[in-house]
Motif scaffolding. Structure first.
Motif, mmCIF file in Angstrom:
data_model
loop_
_atom_site.group_PDB
_atom_site.id
_atom_site.type_symbol
_atom_site.label_atom_id
_atom_site.label_comp_id
_atom_site.label_asym_id
_atom_site.label_seq_id
_atom_site.Cartn_x
_atom_site.Cartn_y
_atom_site.Cartn_z
ATOM 1 N N CYS A 116 0.832 -1.198 0.000
ATOM 2 C CA CYS A 116 0.000 0.000 0.000
ATOM 3 C C CYS A 116 0.873 1.256 0.000
ATOM 4 O O CYS A 116 1.785 1.376 0.812
ATOM 5 C CB CYS A 116 -0.901 -0.031 1.234
ATOM 6 N N CYS A 119 0.099 3.330 3.572
ATOM 7 C CA CYS A 119 0.532 2.924 4.910
ATOM 8 C C CYS A 119 1.629 1.861 4.918
ATOM 9 O O CYS A 119 2.156 1.525 5.971
ATOM 10 C CB CYS A 119 -0.666 2.438 5.719
ATOM 11 N N GLY A 121 1.179 -1.206 4.269
ATOM 12 C CA GLY A 121 0.552 -2.501 4.552
ATOM 13 C C GLY A 121 0.363 -3.313 3.280
ATOM 14 O O GLY A 121 0.952 -3.001 2.245
ATOM 15 N N CYS A 130 -6.310 -2.114 0.460
ATOM 16 C CA CYS A 130 -5.354 -2.377 1.524
ATOM 17 C C CYS A 130 -6.038 -2.985 2.741
ATOM 18 O O CYS A 130 -7.024 -2.442 3.236
ATOM 19 C CB CYS A 130 -4.635 -1.076 1.911
ATOM 20 N N CYS A 133 -5.265 -0.296 5.936
ATOM 21 C CA CYS A 133 -5.865 1.032 6.070
ATOM 22 C C CYS A 133 -7.104 1.224 5.182
ATOM 23 O O CYS A 133 -7.799 2.233 5.293
ATOM 24 C CB CYS A 133 -4.837 2.131 5.791
HETATM 25 ZN ZN LIG Z 1 -2.724 0.879 3.566
#
Ligand SMILES: [Zn+2]
Length: 136
Positions: A116, A119, A121, A130, A133
């Protein structure tokens, strides 16, 4: 957070799916340890998956479906179509890339593809956003 830094080779399924971005692996409840894991009882994905339980793979001489003389078989084509239509990812293309580039290079590209930008992630292939987030 689900970062891709800990990505292991064992988290690539024989059919070309990166377990790291799979909803079954990312979720907290009934989390799947990855479809190459041989725990007892077997993860549901392993116990029920027709590809995982394919005779050719059961002999354990094949690491990936592309090693099979029947590749891409009807079952594989069916799954590839489902993934391309629903999730915008081709499992056959993934397998071809693993074969062409090697596992390390493939994983490197996967990290870029599924990390992502907001973030850091992991973007879930099944959700399309994601997992950490929610960014699309
Ligand atoms: Zn994210």
């Amino acid at each position: 957070m689900n970062t891709m830094s800990s990505m292991k080779r064992s988290l690539l399924s024989p059919c070309g799916i990166n377990c790291r971005v799979c909803i079954a692996y990312l979720r907290e409840k009934n989390k799947c340890p990855g479809c190459r894991t041989n725990t007892s009882p077997k993860p549901i994905t392993r116990a029920q998956c027709k590809i995982k339980n394919c005779n050719e793979l059961q002999r354990d001489t094949l690491k990936f479906c592309f090693d099979c003389k029947k590749f891409p078989c009807a079952r594989m084509k069916q799954m590839d179509k489902r993934y391309r239509t629903k999730y915008n990812m081709s499992t056959i293309e993934n397998l071809k890339n693993i074969k062409k580039l090697g596992i390390s290079e493939f994983i490197k590209n996967e990290k870029i593809r599924w990390t992502c930008s907001q973030c850091g992630g992991t973007i879930c292939v099944h959700r399309g956003y994601c997992y950490d987030c929610g960014k699309k």
